[in-house]
Design a protein around this motif. Structure first.
Motif, mmCIF file in Angstrom:
data_model
loop_
_atom_site.group_PDB
_atom_site.id
_atom_site.type_symbol
_atom_site.label_atom_id
_atom_site.label_comp_id
_atom_site.label_asym_id
_atom_site.label_seq_id
_atom_site.Cartn_x
_atom_site.Cartn_y
_atom_site.Cartn_z
ATOM 1 N N CYS A 142 0.873 -1.179 0.000
ATOM 2 C CA CYS A 142 0.000 0.000 0.000
ATOM 3 C C CYS A 142 0.906 1.222 0.000
ATOM 4 O O CYS A 142 1.776 1.352 0.859
ATOM 5 C CB CYS A 142 -0.877 -0.009 1.257
ATOM 6 S SG CYS A 142 -1.801 1.522 1.502
ATOM 7 N N MET A 143 0.705 2.103 -0.977
ATOM 8 C CA MET A 143 1.514 3.332 -1.043
ATOM 9 C C MET A 143 0.750 4.486 -0.406
ATOM 10 O O MET A 143 -0.373 4.787 -0.796
ATOM 11 C CB MET A 143 1.797 3.701 -2.506
ATOM 12 C CG MET A 143 2.966 3.033 -3.125
ATOM 13 S SD MET A 143 4.545 3.066 -2.245
ATOM 14 C CE MET A 143 4.782 4.790 -1.851
ATOM 15 N N HIS A 144 1.362 5.129 0.547
ATOM 16 C CA HIS A 144 0.774 6.260 1.270
ATOM 17 C C HIS A 144 1.336 7.548 0.671
ATOM 18 O O HIS A 144 2.546 7.777 0.716
ATOM 19 C CB HIS A 144 1.175 6.098 2.741
ATOM 20 C CG HIS A 144 0.617 7.103 3.691
ATOM 21 N ND1 HIS A 144 0.447 6.823 5.033
ATOM 22 C CD2 HIS A 144 0.225 8.387 3.545
ATOM 23 C CE1 HIS A 144 -0.044 7.879 5.657
ATOM 24 N NE2 HIS A 144 -0.176 8.853 4.779
ATOM 25 N N LEU A 145 0.432 8.355 0.086
ATOM 26 C CA LEU A 145 0.850 9.610 -0.558
ATOM 27 C C LEU A 145 0.025 10.765 0.002
ATOM 28 O O LEU A 145 -0.908 10.587 0.759
ATOM 29 C CB LEU A 145 0.638 9.539 -2.072
ATOM 30 C CG LEU A 145 1.378 8.458 -2.844
ATOM 31 C CD1 LEU A 145 0.432 7.330 -3.202
ATOM 32 C CD2 LEU A 145 2.006 9.008 -4.107
ATOM 33 N N GLY A 146 0.367 11.985 -0.461
ATOM 34 C CA GLY A 146 -0.281 13.186 0.066
ATOM 35 C C GLY A 146 0.534 13.640 1.259
ATOM 36 O O GLY A 146 1.756 13.803 1.156
ATOM 37 N N LEU A 147 -0.111 13.797 2.398
ATOM 38 C CA LEU A 147 0.632 14.103 3.624
ATOM 39 C C LEU A 147 1.226 12.809 4.158
ATOM 40 O O LEU A 147 0.495 11.871 4.488
ATOM 41 C CB LEU A 147 -0.303 14.731 4.670
ATOM 42 C CG LEU A 147 0.317 14.977 6.035
ATOM 43 C CD1 LEU A 147 1.504 15.913 5.945
ATOM 44 C CD2 LEU A 147 -0.700 15.544 6.990
ATOM 45 N N THR A 148 2.538 12.739 4.202
ATOM 46 C CA THR A 148 3.218 11.519 4.651
ATOM 47 C C THR A 148 3.966 11.867 5.947
ATOM 48 O O THR A 148 5.028 12.497 5.900
ATOM 49 C CB THR A 148 4.167 11.013 3.554
ATOM 50 O OG1 THR A 148 4.942 12.112 3.050
ATOM 51 C CG2 THR A 148 3.383 10.405 2.401
ATOM 52 N N CYS A 201 1.126 8.387 -8.560
ATOM 53 C CA CYS A 201 0.276 7.213 -8.314
ATOM 54 C C CYS A 201 0.376 6.255 -9.496
ATOM 55 O O CYS A 201 0.489 5.034 -9.323
ATOM 56 C CB CYS A 201 -1.184 7.630 -8.116
ATOM 57 S SG CYS A 201 -1.480 8.514 -6.577
ATOM 58 N N ARG A 202 0.348 6.802 -10.715
ATOM 59 C CA ARG A 202 0.397 5.964 -11.919
ATOM 60 C C ARG A 202 1.692 5.152 -11.941
ATOM 61 O O ARG A 202 1.691 3.944 -12.164
ATOM 62 C CB ARG A 202 0.306 6.865 -13.165
ATOM 63 C CG ARG A 202 -0.020 6.124 -14.441
ATOM 64 C CD ARG A 202 -0.408 7.064 -15.585
ATOM 65 N NE ARG A 202 -1.482 8.000 -15.268
ATOM 66 C CZ ARG A 202 -2.757 7.679 -15.133
ATOM 67 N NH1 ARG A 202 -3.136 6.440 -15.304
ATOM 68 N NH2 ARG A 202 -3.665 8.593 -14.832
ATOM 69 N N THR A 203 2.800 5.822 -11.677
ATOM 70 C CA THR A 203 4.104 5.131 -11.677
ATOM 71 C C THR A 203 4.105 4.003 -10.649
ATOM 72 O O THR A 203 4.587 2.892 -10.904
ATOM 73 C CB THR A 203 5.227 6.150 -11.349
ATOM 74 O OG1 THR A 203 5.150 7.211 -12.299
ATOM 75 C CG2 THR A 203 6.595 5.520 -11.391
ATOM 76 N N LEU A 204 3.544 4.287 -9.466
ATOM 77 C CA LEU A 204 3.571 3.291 -8.383
ATOM 78 C C LEU A 204 2.629 2.123 -8.677
ATOM 79 O O LEU A 204 2.958 0.965 -8.396
ATOM 80 C CB LEU A 204 3.224 3.979 -7.053
ATOM 81 C CG LEU A 204 4.330 4.938 -6.590
ATOM 82 C CD1 LEU A 204 3.812 5.910 -5.541
ATOM 83 C CD2 LEU A 204 5.534 4.161 -6.054
ATOM 84 N N VAL A 205 1.468 2.415 -9.263
ATOM 85 C CA VAL A 205 0.536 1.333 -9.621
ATOM 86 C C VAL A 205 1.174 0.465 -10.705
ATOM 87 O O VAL A 205 1.120 -0.767 -10.656
ATOM 88 C CB VAL A 205 -0.835 1.905 -10.050
ATOM 89 C CG1 VAL A 205 -1.708 0.844 -10.707
ATOM 90 C CG2 VAL A 205 -1.557 2.507 -8.839
ATOM 91 N N GLU A 206 1.828 1.115 -11.681
ATOM 92 C CA GLU A 206 2.505 0.343 -12.731
ATOM 93 C C GLU A 206 3.619 -0.528 -12.149
ATOM 94 O O GLU A 206 3.899 -1.615 -12.624
ATOM 95 C CB GLU A 206 3.049 1.275 -13.816
ATOM 96 C CG GLU A 206 1.932 1.699 -14.764
ATOM 97 C CD GLU A 206 2.300 2.885 -15.669
ATOM 98 O OE1 GLU A 206 1.368 3.416 -16.303
ATOM 99 O OE2 GLU A 206 3.484 3.272 -15.716
ATOM 100 N N ALA A 207 4.229 -0.042 -11.068
ATOM 101 C CA ALA A 207 5.303 -0.821 -10.427
ATOM 102 C C ALA A 207 4.735 -1.964 -9.590
ATOM 103 O O ALA A 207 5.477 -2.842 -9.154
ATOM 104 C CB ALA A 207 6.152 0.092 -9.547
ATOM 105 N N GLY A 208 3.416 -1.920 -9.311
ATOM 106 C CA GLY A 208 2.807 -3.029 -8.566
ATOM 107 C C GLY A 208 2.046 -2.642 -7.317
ATOM 108 O O GLY A 208 1.482 -3.523 -6.645
ATOM 109 N N ALA A 254 -1.765 18.489 -8.016
ATOM 110 C CA ALA A 254 -2.655 17.325 -8.113
ATOM 111 C C ALA A 254 -2.229 16.440 -9.286
ATOM 112 O O ALA A 254 -2.232 15.208 -9.176
ATOM 113 C CB ALA A 254 -4.102 17.790 -8.282
ATOM 114 N N ASP A 255 -1.857 17.070 -10.405
ATOM 115 C CA ASP A 255 -1.414 16.288 -11.566
ATOM 116 C C ASP A 255 -0.126 15.528 -11.259
ATOM 117 O O ASP A 255 0.062 14.389 -11.686
ATOM 118 C CB ASP A 255 -1.228 17.205 -12.784
ATOM 119 C CG ASP A 255 -2.574 17.668 -13.349
ATOM 120 O OD1 ASP A 255 -3.606 17.025 -13.018
ATOM 121 O OD2 ASP A 255 -2.606 18.671 -14.077
ATOM 122 N N THR A 256 0.766 16.171 -10.522
ATOM 123 C CA THR A 256 2.012 15.493 -10.132
ATOM 124 C C THR A 256 1.686 14.279 -9.262
ATOM 125 O O THR A 256 2.230 13.189 -9.447
ATOM 126 C CB THR A 256 2.937 16.475 -9.363
ATOM 127 O OG1 THR A 256 3.149 17.618 -10.183
ATOM 128 C CG2 THR A 256 4.262 15.837 -9.007
#
Ligand code: KIV
Length: 270
Positions: free
Chosen positions: A132-138, A165-172, A158-160
């Motif tokens: 699970c990747m935690h993004l936004g306020l970490t 998120c896209r890169t991380l989902v593609e990574a798994g 928001a676009d960044t």
């Protein structure tokens, strides 16, 4: 026991899922009885259990201990555990430390950060550890952010975030968790990834799941309480008030009553 495939199915069916932080067996049992869908052994235990003022002092050993306590008492929820500060600074560290929390009973690890962790995510996933990747306020990066502030407040930011998120989902990455972002951003991320459940905390009503720190939703937090928190004890009375509050939370999340507008950052992206 709820699995990752169940959470994916819930997303497909539009059935929202509940998640709470949990650190000990008696609370874990209460969450099992209340049918909470997922529990997170969060490194927020640095504050809620250990009394520190951040998550930074939490160790892998602490996470293993609390994960085992939670796991023993709960045969229902999907169990996620945080890898704490600096426990995944290298891919080898991530693999070594993920092994420990998974062997203690976690079904998934959560790590904080962005696209730079893509190789770590891929390596963990290849080795049988869902991430699970935690993004936004970490919160582990509080000293870089300079405080706990709403993130991704502009269209560009928001676009960044979406791209990360896209890169991380593609990574798994199998689940995304967004903390403290405008409701619009929570919605866009949840819509952008139809196969990937998105959990929100202060990310609006349109994420697939919601998480809160259990002490916050039970009204035990002194001092500043974040806007996205609702005190579910405020409507309870009687001998099972805590259990009833947890049941009410599960019901409120799964029927889309929580979060309401008052617990949401409504910020127009410009
Ligand atoms: O550690 C924690 O409790 C968390 C939640 C705030 C999502 O990461």
């Amino acid at each position: 026991m709820i699995s990752l495939s169940d959470l994916r199915r819930f997303k497909k069916e539009g059935r929202k899922f509940s998640c709470l932080t949990c650190y000990d067996a008696s609370m874990s049992k209460a969450m099992e009885v209340a049918q909470i869908d997922s529990v997170l052994i969060g490194d927020s235990l640095g504050m809620t259990i250990q009394g520190h003022d951040s998550t930074l002092p939490v160790t892998v050993r602490d996470m293993v201990y609390h994960t085992a306590c939670v796991r023993r008492a709960n045969q229902h929820a999907f169990i996620m555990a945080d890898l704490p500060f600096m426990a995944y600074a290298t891919t080898n560290d991530a693999l070594k430390n993920a092994k420990k929390v998974m062997q203690a009973g976690a079904q998934m690890v959560k790590i904080e950060g962005g696209a730079w962790l893509a190789d770590t995510v891929a390596s963990l996933t290849r080795n049988g550890v869902p991430v699970c990747m935690h993004l936004g306020l970490t919160p582990q990066s509080v000293n870089v952010f300079g405080g706990y502030k709403v993130q991704a407040r502009t269209r560009q930011a928001a676009d960044t975030l979406l791209q990360e998120c896209r890169t991380l989902v593609e990574a798994g990455a199998a689940i995304l968790l967004l903390e403290c972002v405008p409701a619009q951003v929570g919605k866009e991320v949840a819509q952008a990834f139809p196969e990937t459940p998105v959990i929100g905390i202060g990310a609006g009503a349109d994420t697939d799941g919601q998480v809160l720190v259990v002490q916050d939703m039970l009204g035990l937090t002194q001092g500043h309480v974040a806007k996205f928190v609702y005190n579910f004890m405020s409507t309870q009375s009687g001998p099972y008030a805590i259990l009833d509050a947890i049941k009410t939370y599960h019901h409120a999340v799964t029927t889309n009553i929580f979060p309401a507008l008052e617990q949401t950052f409504q910020i127009e992206l410009k």
